[in-house]
Write a protein that holds these residues in place. Structure first.
Motif, PDB file in Angstrom:
ATOM      1  N   THR A 195       7.085 -82.512  41.054  1.00 33.24           N
ATOM      2  CA  THR A 195       7.893 -81.692  40.170  1.00 33.24           C
ATOM      3  C   THR A 195       9.283 -81.520  40.767  1.00 33.24           C
ATOM      4  N   VAL A 196      10.286 -81.659  39.914  1.00 29.24           N
ATOM      5  CA  VAL A 196      11.659 -81.538  40.383  1.00 29.24           C
ATOM      6  C   VAL A 196      11.931 -80.092  40.785  1.00 29.24           C
ATOM      7  N   GLU A 197      12.393 -79.933  41.989  1.00 32.11           N
ATOM      8  CA  GLU A 197      12.693 -78.598  42.508  1.00 32.11           C
ATOM      9  C   GLU A 197      13.953 -78.050  41.853  1.00 32.11           C
ATOM     10  N   PHE A 198      13.913 -76.768  41.466  1.00 28.42           N
ATOM     11  CA  PHE A 198      15.077 -76.145  40.861  1.00 28.42           C
ATOM     12  C   PHE A 198      16.102 -75.827  41.948  1.00 28.42           C
ATOM     13  N   ARG A 199      17.326 -76.295  41.739  1.00 30.38           N
ATOM     14  CA  ARG A 199      18.404 -76.052  42.695  1.00 30.38           C
ATOM     15  C   ARG A 199      19.482 -75.232  41.994  1.00 30.38           C
ATOM     16  N   PRO A 200      19.492 -73.925  42.198  1.00 32.06           N
ATOM     17  CA  PRO A 200      20.411 -73.051  41.453  1.00 32.06           C
ATOM     18  C   PRO A 200      21.878 -73.384  41.663  1.00 32.06           C
ATOM     19  N   LEU A 201      22.220 -73.947  42.826  1.00 31.10           N
ATOM     20  CA  LEU A 201      23.620 -74.248  43.102  1.00 31.10           C
ATOM     21  C   LEU A 201      24.124 -75.416  42.243  1.00 31.10           C
ATOM     22  N   LEU A 202      23.195 -76.237  41.719  1.00 32.56           N
ATOM     23  CA  LEU A 202      23.579 -77.393  40.925  1.00 32.56           C
ATOM     24  C   LEU A 202      23.606 -77.093  39.434  1.00 32.56           C
ATOM     25  N   ALA A 203      22.851 -76.120  38.994  1.00 34.31           N
ATOM     26  CA  ALA A 203      22.714 -75.848  37.563  1.00 34.31           C
ATOM     27  C   ALA A 203      24.068 -75.531  36.933  1.00 34.31           C
ATOM     28  N   GLY A 204      24.395 -76.241  35.842  1.00 34.36           N
ATOM     29  CA  GLY A 204      25.623 -75.995  35.115  1.00 34.36           C
ATOM     30  C   GLY A 204      26.870 -76.582  35.746  1.00 34.36           C
ATOM     31  N   ARG A 205      26.733 -77.306  36.857  1.00 27.16           N
ATOM     32  CA  ARG A 205      27.909 -77.873  37.518  1.00 27.16           C
ATOM     33  C   ARG A 205      28.377 -79.138  36.793  1.00 27.16           C
ATOM     34  N   HIS A 212      23.337 -90.246  35.699  1.00 23.74           N
ATOM     35  CA  HIS A 212      22.811 -89.385  34.628  1.00 23.74           C
ATOM     36  C   HIS A 212      21.326 -89.099  34.837  1.00 23.74           C
ATOM     37  N   GLU A 213      20.571 -90.151  35.131  1.00 20.89           N
ATOM     38  CA  GLU A 213      19.117 -89.998  35.230  1.00 20.89           C
ATOM     39  C   GLU A 213      18.718 -89.082  36.382  1.00 20.89           C
ATOM     40  N   LEU A 214      19.428 -89.172  37.507  1.00 23.59           N
ATOM     41  CA  LEU A 214      19.040 -88.421  38.693  1.00 23.59           C
ATOM     42  C   LEU A 214      19.570 -86.991  38.682  1.00 23.59           C
ATOM     43  N   LEU A 215      20.757 -86.777  38.157  1.00 24.31           N
ATOM     44  CA  LEU A 215      21.390 -85.454  38.260  1.00 24.31           C
ATOM     45  C   LEU A 215      21.170 -84.574  37.046  1.00 24.31           C
ATOM     46  N   ASP A 216      20.890 -85.182  35.895  1.00 24.84           N
ATOM     47  CA  ASP A 216      20.638 -84.358  34.710  1.00 24.84           C
ATOM     48  C   ASP A 216      19.408 -83.474  34.902  1.00 24.84           C
ATOM     49  N   ARG A 217      18.429 -83.961  35.661  1.00 22.59           N
ATOM     50  CA  ARG A 217      17.205 -83.187  35.871  1.00 22.59           C
ATOM     51  C   ARG A 217      17.468 -81.906  36.651  1.00 22.59           C
ATOM     52  N   TYR A 218      18.600 -81.873  37.366  1.00 22.03           N
ATOM     53  CA  TYR A 218      18.980 -80.646  38.082  1.00 22.03           C
ATOM     54  C   TYR A 218      19.938 -79.797  37.243  1.00 22.03           C
ATOM     55  N   HIS A 219      20.015 -80.126  35.933  1.00 21.20           N
ATOM     56  CA  HIS A 219      20.810 -79.359  34.969  1.00 21.20           C
ATOM     57  C   HIS A 219      22.306 -79.456  35.246  1.00 21.20           C
ATOM     58  N   CYS A 220      22.740 -80.600  35.829  1.00 17.76           N
ATOM     59  CA  CYS A 220      24.168 -80.847  35.998  1.00 17.76           C
ATOM     60  C   CYS A 220      24.722 -81.472  34.709  1.00 17.76           C
ATOM     61  N   TYR A 221      26.018 -81.297  34.492  1.00 21.70           N
ATOM     62  CA  TYR A 221      26.708 -81.956  33.396  1.00 21.70           C
ATOM     63  C   TYR A 221      27.472 -83.147  33.980  1.00 21.70           C
ATOM     64  N   VAL A 222      26.960 -84.353  33.722  1.00 20.54           N
ATOM     65  CA  VAL A 222      27.492 -85.549  34.356  1.00 20.54           C
ATOM     66  C   VAL A 222      28.389 -86.311  33.379  1.00 20.54           C
ATOM     67  N   GLU A 223      29.559 -86.702  33.874  1.00 26.95           N
ATOM     68  CA  GLU A 223      30.450 -87.597  33.147  1.00 26.95           C
ATOM     69  C   GLU A 223      30.832 -88.734  34.090  1.00 26.95           C
ATOM     70  N   THR A 247      29.413 -79.860  49.045  1.00 28.68           N
ATOM     71  CA  THR A 247      30.766 -79.930  48.496  1.00 28.68           C
ATOM     72  C   THR A 247      31.104 -78.669  47.709  1.00 28.68           C
ATOM     73  N   ILE A 248      30.126 -78.198  46.942  1.00 26.09           N
ATOM     74  CA  ILE A 248      30.329 -76.951  46.189  1.00 26.09           C
ATOM     75  C   ILE A 248      30.530 -75.778  47.141  1.00 26.09           C
ATOM     76  N   GLU A 249      29.709 -75.717  48.193  1.00 25.07           N
ATOM     77  CA  GLU A 249      29.834 -74.645  49.176  1.00 25.07           C
ATOM     78  C   GLU A 249      31.157 -74.742  49.937  1.00 25.07           C
ATOM     79  N   GLU A 250      31.632 -75.992  50.139  1.00 23.68           N
ATOM     80  CA  GLU A 250      32.863 -76.201  50.902  1.00 23.68           C
ATOM     81  C   GLU A 250      34.047 -75.492  50.258  1.00 23.68           C
ATOM     82  N   ARG A 251      34.040 -75.426  48.946  1.00 20.64           N
ATOM     83  CA  ARG A 251      35.153 -74.777  48.254  1.00 20.64           C
ATOM     84  C   ARG A 251      35.175 -73.277  48.519  1.00 20.64           C
TER      85      ARG A 251
END
Length: 592
Positions: A447-457, A473-484, A577-581
């Motif tokens: 089961t894909v682990e929920f990563r709150p820091l990635l959700a909505g990014r 898209h396939e790998l990061l969408d499952r963590y609820h990221c918005y990929v372009e 990278t998100i934390e780095e900011r």
């Protein structure tokens, strides 16, 4: 001084003309004083020359008694003499050396070309005819004509029918201000170099095909069927490209250290079933390689204390580690019934192929994880079908905005509306998937682990490879990221510039080598558009000749992903990278 000779009275005039002795004659300012023809008599035929090189050409073709050179030409005649005197030195060279005239006819050679082509008497023959009409591979497809026309050296590579390759270098012989008429051509046998390059290309192509396990191609297969497909691809590549028939692949259990058989072809049944561990002693060459991470060539199996019999009658073996992000995940072993059957080149080839195998196995695991939920997989299939087209809409829209929206405010407004709607399509599909209850496809899927820091990014992935953009898209969408995604650096700049007021990408992931710029150049370009560039670079193993990573680190780059990387390393790089900011820290690798 030459004395006149009387003609043979018993022969007819025609016969006398035919049998006259020929002397090559390079005249000069003293012609009138000598009146050489009168002195030599009618039995001697003087053949006039325009240069001493012409004398060398005719000496190689016809039957001439000698050469008369006027004092005006002593200097150049001496140069030709030196060429002939140095014949023994040139014959000792490993390369072929020939002298050609303007018709590409060989008028002198050091013997190497004759040796290679197994032809005697190549003097007087056309150069290309001696080589059997080879194919000219370039870069100059008319090297001889080019050298004569430009008065400069020219080079090219030839491929002969017997699969021999030669690199030639043609240099014109310059004679004062006159147009050159002769060439000195050196010929170097590059067959081994070219064949090695072809084999490397074949291995690279085989590796690409090996890992070509796209989700749409294997979506109906369960995990064991996917493994069987991968085994078939590996066996095909090993036999067709590397010409190896005895193959064993074992996977390393990182928790227990056991080396579990994945596939064995040509191995004795007891050897294939043998229990092995990653240990330097007592577990054969395979255990040693798995423990040390170093390749091992066993030249003589009878005398090597590490060797454990694999195939019946095996006399030598080559074992290389399967490395993923420099971590040993298994071993690849090949064997031969001949002693010393494997060379350093074989080791190099097999190590390259082993990396492709490791990447394919890693892809296989990622695909298995992707199928963790049947319901979620349906949503992922829909999203996979629209993700790339939607990205294309975004890319096209920002390109049009840059070119024409500034002169048409209404068009700019409509394009902004298209951008918002295109992005909303992705969000709607993703929310539908999140609301559907997942069901495990098979017990081994995690089961894909929920990563709150990635959700909505919001994440932008820049790579020319369609497979990489699709996998993002396939790998990061499952963590609820918005990929372009973007295809190149210029497109990435447009995506950043037109993201919208007050909006920005949380992470930008780019390949180190884009079609139009390097990762460092992308960093500097984006820095002109935004104060903070949350960039992560991806690179394969190898020499970074442009020092892109070093230069980018000097400009603030924090994270680098080395292909092939694991999913957890990708996720970790994004989170860091998100934390780095939020607060600058030390430079980190993606797997820290």
């Amino acid at each position: 001084m030459f004395e006149p000779q009387t003609s043979k009275s018993s022969a007819s005039t025609d016969a006398a003309a035919t049998e006259r002795t020929k002397i090559l004659y390079l005249g000069g300012a003293h012609d009138a004083l000598l009146n050489l023809q009168e002195r030599l008599g009618d039995d001697i035929e003087l053949v006039p020359l325009s240069s001493s090189l012409r004398a060398l050409a005719l000496m190689g073709r016809g039957d001439y008694a000698g050469v008369f050179v006027d004092a005006d030409h002593f200097s150049e005649a001496t140069d030709v003499g030196r060429l002939l005197q140095n014949d023994r030195i040139l014959q000792g060279m490993p390369d072929g050396v020939v002298l050609l005239d303007a018709d590409n006819t060989i008028i002198w050679g050091n013997g190497r070309l004759s040796e290679w082509t197994k032809q005697k008497g190549i003097v007087g023959k056309k150069f290309y005819e001696v080589l059997g009409g080879p194919e000219i591979l370039g870069p100059d497809y008319c090297p001889f004509q080019t050298a004569l026309a430009t008065r400069k050296s020219s080079a090219s590579v030839l491929r002969c029918r017997d699969n021999k390759y030669y690199r030639l270098h043609a240099a014109p012989l310059l004679d004062s201000g006159e147009a050159p008429t002769h060439l000195v051509v050196t010929v170097h046998d590059v067959t081994a170099e070219m064949l090695q390059h072809q084999k490397l290309e074949a291995i690279h192509q085989a590796g690409n095909e090996l890992g070509d396990l796209a989700p749409e191609d294997v979506s109906d297969l369960d995990y064991s069927e996917r493994v069987a497909l991968l085994k078939e691809n590996i066996l095909h590549c090993m036999k067709d490209v590397l010409q190896l028939d005895v193959i064993e692949i074992r996977m390393l259990d990182l928790e227990t250290g056991d080396l579990r058989p994945l596939m064995a072809v040509g191995m004795a049944p007891e050897a294939a079933a043998r229990k092995l561990e990653a240990a330097e002693v007592g577990n054969g060459v395979t255990g040693y390689v798995a423990s040390t991470g170093k390749s091992y060539i066993c030249g003589n199996a009878i005398e090597d204390p590490l060797y454990l019999e694999g195939c019946a009658g095996g006399r030598s073996s080559l074992t290389v580690p399967l490395l993923l992000q420099e971590q040993v995940i298994g071993t690849l072993n090949v064997e031969s019934p001949e002693t010393d059957a494997f060379t350093d080149s074989d080791q190099q080839f097999l190590e390259i192929f082993a990396r492709n195998v490791a990447m394919a196995l890693n892809t296989l695991e990622l695909l298995a994880a992707e199928k963790a939920a049947v319901a979620a997989a349906s949503v992922e299939a829909i999203h996979a079908a629209v993700a790339q087209p939607v990205d294309d809409i975004l890319n096209d829209a920002v390109n049009i905005m840059e070119r024409s929206a500034s002169v048409d405010p209404e068009l700019a407004s409509r394009l902004q509306h298209i951008l918002r709607n295109a992005r909303d399509i992705k969000r709607v599909i993703q929310k539908v998937g999140q609301n559907m209850a997942p069901t495990q496809a098979h017990p081994s899927a995690a089961t894909v682990e929920f990563r709150p820091l990635l959700a909505g990014r919001r994440i932008l992935v820049v790579d020319a490879d369609d497979t990489v953009r699709s996998a993002a898209h396939e790998l990061l969408d499952r963590y609820h990221c918005y990929v372009e995604t973007a295809h190149n650096g210029a497109e990435a700049g447009l995506m950043v510039r037109n993201l919208g007021p007050g909006q920005q990408y949380d992470v930008i992931i780019s390949d180190i080598r884009l079609p139009d710029m390097s990762g460092y150049e992308l960093l500097m370009k984006l820095r002109e558009l935004t104060d903070y560039v949350p960039l992560v670079l991806m690179t394969g193993f190898g020499y970074d000749r442009d020092h892109t990573i070093v230069k980018a680190r000097r400009e603030g780059l924090k994270f680098v992903l080395y292909k092939p990387f694991r999913l957890d390393q990708l996720v970790s790089a994004i989170e860091h990278t998100i934390e780095e900011r939020q607060g600058p820290g030390d430079v980190k690798l993606a797997d820290d």
